[in-house]
Design an enzyme around this catalytic site. Structure first.
Site, PDB file in Angstrom:
ATOM      1  N   ARG A  83      69.733  48.044  66.159  1.00  0.00           N
ATOM      2  CA  ARG A  83      70.801  47.035  66.143  1.00  0.00           C
ATOM      3  C   ARG A  83      72.141  47.672  66.468  1.00  0.00           C
ATOM      4  O   ARG A  83      72.528  48.680  65.897  1.00  0.00           O
ATOM      5  CB  ARG A  83      70.869  46.357  64.778  1.00  0.00           C
ATOM      6  CG  ARG A  83      72.078  45.444  64.553  1.00  0.00           C
ATOM      7  CD  ARG A  83      71.978  44.160  65.366  1.00  0.00           C
ATOM      8  NE  ARG A  83      73.205  43.395  65.335  1.00  0.00           N
ATOM      9  CZ  ARG A  83      73.447  42.373  64.520  1.00  0.00           C
ATOM     10  NH1 ARG A  83      72.547  41.999  63.649  1.00  0.00           N
ATOM     11  NH2 ARG A  83      74.584  41.716  64.583  1.00  0.00           N
ATOM     12  N   ARG A  92      70.822  40.840  70.354  1.00  0.00           N
ATOM     13  CA  ARG A  92      70.447  41.857  69.375  1.00  0.00           C
ATOM     14  C   ARG A  92      68.950  42.090  69.312  1.00  0.00           C
ATOM     15  O   ARG A  92      68.168  41.176  69.530  1.00  0.00           O
ATOM     16  CB  ARG A  92      70.987  41.500  67.999  1.00  0.00           C
ATOM     17  CG  ARG A  92      70.623  40.100  67.575  1.00  0.00           C
ATOM     18  CD  ARG A  92      71.592  39.517  66.590  1.00  0.00           C
ATOM     19  NE  ARG A  92      72.842  39.239  67.247  1.00  0.00           N
ATOM     20  CZ  ARG A  92      73.794  38.480  66.754  1.00  0.00           C
ATOM     21  NH1 ARG A  92      73.662  37.945  65.585  1.00  0.00           N
ATOM     22  NH2 ARG A  92      74.896  38.278  67.414  1.00  0.00           N
ATOM     23  N   ASP A  95      68.461  40.836  63.901  1.00  0.00           N
ATOM     24  CA  ASP A  95      69.559  40.326  63.085  1.00  0.00           C
ATOM     25  C   ASP A  95      68.952  39.816  61.785  1.00  0.00           C
ATOM     26  O   ASP A  95      68.044  38.989  61.806  1.00  0.00           O
ATOM     27  CB  ASP A  95      70.272  39.185  63.822  1.00  0.00           C
ATOM     28  CG  ASP A  95      71.483  38.666  63.079  1.00  0.00           C
ATOM     29  OD1 ASP A  95      72.151  39.467  62.384  1.00  0.00           O
ATOM     30  OD2 ASP A  95      71.777  37.463  63.197  1.00  0.00           O
ATOM     31  N   ASP A  97      70.154  38.155  58.161  1.00  0.00           N
ATOM     32  CA  ASP A  97      71.270  37.549  57.427  1.00  0.00           C
ATOM     33  C   ASP A  97      70.815  37.128  56.045  1.00  0.00           C
ATOM     34  O   ASP A  97      69.789  36.444  55.909  1.00  0.00           O
ATOM     35  CB  ASP A  97      71.805  36.317  58.163  1.00  0.00           C
ATOM     36  CG  ASP A  97      72.535  36.668  59.447  1.00  0.00           C
ATOM     37  OD1 ASP A  97      73.253  37.684  59.471  1.00  0.00           O
ATOM     38  OD2 ASP A  97      72.389  35.924  60.427  1.00  0.00           O
TER      39      ASP A  97
END
Length: 158
Positions: A83, A92, A95, A97
């Site tokens: 990343r 990317r 990712d 989150d």
């Protein structure tokens, strides 16, 4: 104390599907954490960005890790997968989150929970609702109430 956390996963560089599947497998071995379930994989067009379509999913875990410690593990996994963050919303390799951390509202440098744009993204809401149709977003209410607003965003199950 054990907290239920939801983690959003996305990738659109390289073999994005394999990367998302790899991330799901790695999330099964987080310390002090029990993996609960993963949504289906979904394909979506980039939003506020360019590049190839994304592969997305959401996972639910029960964790004893503090939110910032969990975030550190997620960022370490991202880095181990190549990343980079050259600019906001850049394509990317991976990712991750932290979308929800129990019913907590967290606003500290480098971490905002609930994720600030989760109610605006079909690639978050649809897999999240697949895992829990009644999930609540702290400070905002039922997640399902935001689904009509993202109905125009292209998303399909793989």
């Amino acid at each position: 104390m054990t907290i239920t956390a939801y983690i959003g996963i996305g990738a659109n560089l390289g073999d994005a599907r394999a990367m998302v599947e790899y991330a799901i497998a790695k999330l099964r071995s987080l310390p002090q954490t029990q993996f609960e379930q993963a949504s289906s994989l979904f394909i979506t067009a980039p939003i506020d960005s360019s590049g190839d379509d994304y592969i997305n999913a959401v996972v639910a875990v029960n964790t004893e890790l503090e939110a910032l410690a969990l975030l550190e593990h997620l960022q370490a996994l991202e880095l181990s997968c190549g990343r980079e963050r050259p600019y906001r919303n850049a394509p990317r390799t991976l990712d991750l989150d932290l979308l929800l951390y129990g019913q907590q509202i967290i606003d500290v440098p480098h971490l905002n929970v609930p994720h600030p744009r989760m109610t605006e993204r079909a690639f978050v809401l649809i897999p999240l609702l697949q895992l829990d149709p009644f999930v609540q977003i702290p400070g905002k209410g039922a997640a399902h109430q935001f689904a009509p607003a993202v109905a125009d965003q292209g998303i399909r199950k793989l």
